[in-house]
Scaffold this motif. Structure first.
Motif, PDB file in Angstrom:
ATOM      1  N   HIS A  34       0.845  -1.191   0.000  1.00  0.00           N
ATOM      2  CA  HIS A  34       0.000   0.000   0.000  1.00  0.00           C
ATOM      3  C   HIS A  34       0.884   1.246   0.000  1.00  0.00           C
ATOM      4  CE1 HIS A  34      -3.405  -2.501   0.600  1.00  0.00           C
ATOM      5  NE2 HIS A  34      -3.300  -2.655   1.898  1.00  0.00           N
ATOM      6  N   PRO A  35       0.569   2.239  -0.824  1.00  0.00           N
ATOM      7  CA  PRO A  35       1.366   3.475  -0.830  1.00  0.00           C
ATOM      8  C   PRO A  35       0.953   4.403   0.308  1.00  0.00           C
ATOM      9  CG  PRO A  35      -0.365   3.608  -2.486  1.00  0.00           C
ATOM     10  CD  PRO A  35      -0.477   2.237  -1.859  1.00  0.00           C
ATOM     11  N   VAL A  36       1.384   4.070   1.522  1.00  0.00           N
ATOM     12  CA  VAL A  36       1.042   4.897   2.684  1.00  0.00           C
ATOM     13  C   VAL A  36       2.322   5.353   3.372  1.00  0.00           C
ATOM     14  CG1 VAL A  36      -1.189   3.790   3.070  1.00  0.00           C
ATOM     15  CG2 VAL A  36       0.831   2.878   4.203  1.00  0.00           C
ATOM     16  N   ASP A  37       2.229   6.491   4.042  1.00  0.00           N
ATOM     17  CA  ASP A  37       3.382   7.039   4.749  1.00  0.00           C
ATOM     18  C   ASP A  37       3.463   6.448   6.149  1.00  0.00           C
ATOM     19  OD1 ASP A  37       4.015   8.695   2.606  1.00  0.00           O
ATOM     20  OD2 ASP A  37       2.648  10.272   3.303  1.00  0.00           O
ATOM     21  N   GLY A  38       4.680   6.115   6.580  1.00  0.00           N
ATOM     22  CA  GLY A  38       4.887   5.650   7.941  1.00  0.00           C
ATOM     23  C   GLY A  38       4.573   4.178   8.106  1.00  0.00           C
ATOM     24  N   ASP A  39       4.706   3.710   9.337  1.00  0.00           N
ATOM     25  CA  ASP A  39       4.519   2.305   9.670  1.00  0.00           C
ATOM     26  C   ASP A  39       3.114   2.090  10.213  1.00  0.00           C
ATOM     27  OD1 ASP A  39       5.034  -0.363  10.209  1.00  0.00           O
ATOM     28  OD2 ASP A  39       5.845   0.066  12.200  1.00  0.00           O
ATOM     29  N   ARG A  40       2.242   1.542   9.374  1.00  0.00           N
ATOM     30  CA  ARG A  40       0.854   1.258   9.755  1.00  0.00           C
ATOM     31  C   ARG A  40       0.167   2.454  10.427  1.00  0.00           C
ATOM     32  NH1 ARG A  40      -0.305  -4.964  11.556  1.00  0.00           N
ATOM     33  NH2 ARG A  40       0.700  -5.954   9.783  1.00  0.00           N
ATOM     34  N   PRO A  41      -0.096   3.510   9.678  1.00  0.00           N
ATOM     35  CA  PRO A  41      -0.799   4.650  10.264  1.00  0.00           C
ATOM     36  C   PRO A  41      -2.199   4.269  10.722  1.00  0.00           C
ATOM     37  CG  PRO A  41      -0.711   4.827   7.868  1.00  0.00           C
ATOM     38  CD  PRO A  41       0.163   3.677   8.244  1.00  0.00           C
ATOM     39  N   ALA A  42      -2.730   5.039  11.669  1.00  0.00           N
ATOM     40  CA  ALA A  42      -4.069   4.757  12.209  1.00  0.00           C
ATOM     41  C   ALA A  42      -5.167   5.248  11.284  1.00  0.00           C
ATOM     42  CB  ALA A  42      -4.220   5.393  13.591  1.00  0.00           C
ATOM     43  N   ASP A  43      -4.831   6.212  10.399  1.00  0.00           N
ATOM     44  CA  ASP A  43      -5.785   6.744   9.427  1.00  0.00           C
ATOM     45  C   ASP A  43      -5.222   6.554   8.030  1.00  0.00           C
ATOM     46  OD1 ASP A  43      -7.699   7.775  11.307  1.00  0.00           O
ATOM     47  OD2 ASP A  43      -6.318   9.413  11.723  1.00  0.00           O
ATOM     48  N   VAL A  44      -6.019   6.000   7.126  1.00  0.00           N
ATOM     49  CA  VAL A  44      -5.547   5.702   5.773  1.00  0.00           C
ATOM     50  C   VAL A  44      -6.613   6.119   4.765  1.00  0.00           C
ATOM     51  CG1 VAL A  44      -4.897   3.860   4.167  1.00  0.00           C
ATOM     52  CG2 VAL A  44      -4.138   3.747   6.544  1.00  0.00           C
ATOM     53  N   ASP A  45      -6.198   6.810   3.717  1.00  0.00           N
ATOM     54  CA  ASP A  45      -7.100   7.089   2.601  1.00  0.00           C
ATOM     55  C   ASP A  45      -7.340   5.774   1.862  1.00  0.00           C
ATOM     56  OD1 ASP A  45      -8.389   7.785   0.268  1.00  0.00           O
ATOM     57  OD2 ASP A  45      -7.044   9.453  -0.211  1.00  0.00           O
ATOM     58  N   PRO A  46      -8.583   5.290   1.817  1.00  0.00           N
ATOM     59  CA  PRO A  46      -8.812   3.975   1.179  1.00  0.00           C
ATOM     60  C   PRO A  46      -8.422   3.923  -0.293  1.00  0.00           C
ATOM     61  CG  PRO A  46     -10.903   5.040   1.750  1.00  0.00           C
ATOM     62  CD  PRO A  46      -9.820   5.848   2.382  1.00  0.00           C
ATOM     63  N   GLN A  47      -8.238   5.088  -0.927  1.00  0.00           N
ATOM     64  CA  GLN A  47      -7.758   5.068  -2.313  1.00  0.00           C
ATOM     65  C   GLN A  47      -6.405   4.362  -2.411  1.00  0.00           C
ATOM     66  OE1 GLN A  47      -9.375   6.018  -5.060  1.00  0.00           O
ATOM     67  NE2 GLN A  47     -11.182   6.641  -3.876  1.00  0.00           N
ATOM     68  N   ALA A  48      -5.633   4.369  -1.316  1.00  0.00           N
ATOM     69  CA  ALA A  48      -4.342   3.666  -1.310  1.00  0.00           C
ATOM     70  C   ALA A  48      -4.533   2.180  -1.578  1.00  0.00           C
ATOM     71  CB  ALA A  48      -3.635   3.879   0.030  1.00  0.00           C
ATOM     72  N   TRP A  49      -5.642   1.630  -1.071  1.00  0.00           N
ATOM     73  CA  TRP A  49      -5.912   0.205  -1.296  1.00  0.00           C
ATOM     74  C   TRP A  49      -6.191  -0.062  -2.776  1.00  0.00           C
ATOM     75  CZ3 TRP A  49     -10.202   0.490   2.959  1.00  0.00           C
ATOM     76  CH2 TRP A  49      -9.601   0.772   4.194  1.00  0.00           C
ATOM     77  N   LEU A  50      -6.898   0.868  -3.422  1.00  0.00           N
ATOM     78  CA  LEU A  50      -7.186   0.700  -4.851  1.00  0.00           C
ATOM     79  C   LEU A  50      -5.916   0.824  -5.690  1.00  0.00           C
ATOM     80  CD1 LEU A  50     -10.524   2.654  -5.517  1.00  0.00           C
ATOM     81  CD2 LEU A  50     -10.176   0.180  -5.425  1.00  0.00           C
TER      82      LEU A  50
END
Length: 480
Positions: A34-50
């Motif tokens: 998943h293109p997310v910042d940091g190590d398992r953030p508590a809030d994620v834009d679900p577009q990252a999953w797509l």
């Protein structure tokens, strides 16, 4: 019949397997983080999953696929406005900021027993119902705009179908929300209102073999489910089977024909992906017990700890470790610490402490198994999962301590395979080739099979030694 795909969107990545519908053989697979910042953030834009889904499916991976099943991380909650847009990023994972909200909800309904009776579980920090309470208290504007609630697999299925008016989920995913009861098969909308402050639209709960819909290209999308249920389905567990998962914390789950209500909160009454039930008991201390012991002994890895433990013998020369290093949930001892008992001059050797760590971890999980057995759950075979399941010290001790056959499956993407099996089921039912009551019989996981054998009596003596120390140190812990 053809080929199907299983898509697993975990907290960190998307994994896709493409399988033969008849045998379940994995034909090809894809992966993307998943293109997310940091190590398992508590809030994620679900577009990252797509985005990671699209990357994992690249290179023609899905060519010729007739149906897709979706498995996704549990406990994520996505609040949408009336137009279907997110009101804030998805709240995911086990979130410490929601611990106060969990306590508030327990009190608001009249205690743990009231929640157990209502939905089969007591609110925990990670659960969607608890996150809704946090949202109402801390981001009231976002809470007021929330008109639709979805979980990760619901949202992904909805996106794959082109965001239709109909929104669906399955029993497995719904059972983890804290506002759907596996016992009654229905939502408790009053609990959503208790948490969020107002009513919202919730996805329709469809059956295990039903399709959520078909894409404009004619691709069938099955109901989808949570990762736990998908992994159980991918493993092919049934009545008489339990799964013991060795992570930092541990979990024990088993297939059962009915929902279990447990006022102590030790059992979480989930539904599975087949129409049965999946009661789960969690311990806070599993592999973290081994890692802590390895650090204490100056060892660099768990393999070295296992090698050292194998130089000892069953019972660790009388050493008993109660592994409650982070407090414990099973039994409910949130503020306690670990205990090392049986110290004598002859037992004060590194190999005996190493062995006691393995035995303590496994006995703690055996306690969790006994919670289920005490409620009538039949356990004749245990599937042991997690990287630590491969350690020789675990495999040497587990069958005799658990008292049944232990199966150690080869590492595989069981959640994605379970999602693919669900897709094959829905496809077969839609074609009239499969019964909606009986999933496709796929080949079982390749595995080592370990029997208690002649070690059973020794193992049960070790277990009794552990129980005696636990009862002396924390009398009545399991009767509270």
């Amino acid at each position: 019949m053809g080929i199907v795909a299983g898509l697993d969107s975990s907290p960190d990545f998307t994994r896709i397997v493409v399988c033969d519908t008849d045998t379940g053989a994995v034909l090809r697979q894809g992966y993307a983080p998943h293109p997310v910042d940091g190590d398992r953030p508590a809030d994620v834009d679900p577009q990252a999953w797509l985005l990671s889904l699209g990357e994992a499916a690249g290179g023609g991976l899905l060519e010729g696929v007739q149906a897709i099943g979706v498995s996704a991380q549990q406990n994520a909650v996505i609040a949408l406005d009336a137009q279907g847009n997110t009101v804030r990023p998805a709240m995911v994972g086990g979130d410490r900021r929601t611990q106060v909200a969990a306590a508030d909800l327990i009190d608001a309904l009249g205690g743990r027993e009231s929640w157990a009776q209502a939905v089969g579980s007591v609110p925990q920090a990670a659960q969607p119902v608890t996150k809704l309470r946090w949202l109402a208290k801390n981001e009231p504007d976002a809470a007021l705009r929330a008109a639709i609630l979805m979980q990760a697999h619901d949202w992904l299925v909805w996106q794959l179908l082109g965001r239709p008016v109909r929104r669906t989920t399955d029993r497995g995913g719904a059972s983890g929300t804290g506002y759907w009861s596996a016992a009654t098969g229905s939502y408790r909308t009053d609990l959503v209102e208790l948490a969020l402050g107002h009513q919202v639209m919730l996805p329709e709960v469809i059956g295990p073999a039903e399709a959520a819909g078909t894409t404009p290209e004619g691709l069938l999308i099955s109901a989808g489910t949570g990762e736990t249920m998908a992994a159980a389905f991918g493993l092919g567990i049934g009545l008489g089977d339990a799964v013991v998962s060795l992570g930092a914390s541990g979990s024990v789950m088993a297939v059962h024909p009915e929902a279990l209500v447990d006022g102590t909160g030790m059992i979480t009454a989930l539904a599975d992906a087949t129409g049965m039930h999946l009661p789960v008991v969690t311990t806070l201390n599993a592999v973290r017990t081994l890692r802590g012991t390895a650090e204490l002994l100056g060892l660099s890895d768990l393999e070295s700890l296992s090698d050292l433990a194998m130089k000892s013998t069953p019972g660790s020369h009388g050493l008993v470790l109660l592994p409650y290093l982070e407090g414990e949930r099973t039994p409910s001892l949130p503020h306690t610490a670990g205990t090392l008992a049986g110290l004598r001059r002859e037992s004060m050797k590194p190999e005996h402490l190493a062995r006691a760590a393995f035995e303590g971890m496994l006995c703690g999980l055996a306690d969790a198994l006994d919670v289920l057995r005490g409620r009538g759950v039949d356990v004749r075979r245990i599937f042991l999962l997690g990287a630590a399941a491969e350690l020789p010290a675990v495999q040497a001790a587990a069958p005799a301590l658990f008292g049944v056959q232990v199966v150690v499956p080869q590492p595989a993407d069981y959640a994605a395979i379970g999602a693919a099996r669900q897709a094959a089921w829905a496809l077969g039912v839609s074609q009239g080739a499969l019964d909606p009551r009986n999933p496709p019989a796929w080949q079982g996981a390749a595995a080592q099979v370990l029997e208690p054998g002649e070690e059973l009596a020794v193992g049960q003596a070790v277990r009794q030694q552990y129980v005696s120390v636990r009862e002396q140190t924390h009398p009545g812990a399991f009767r509270a």
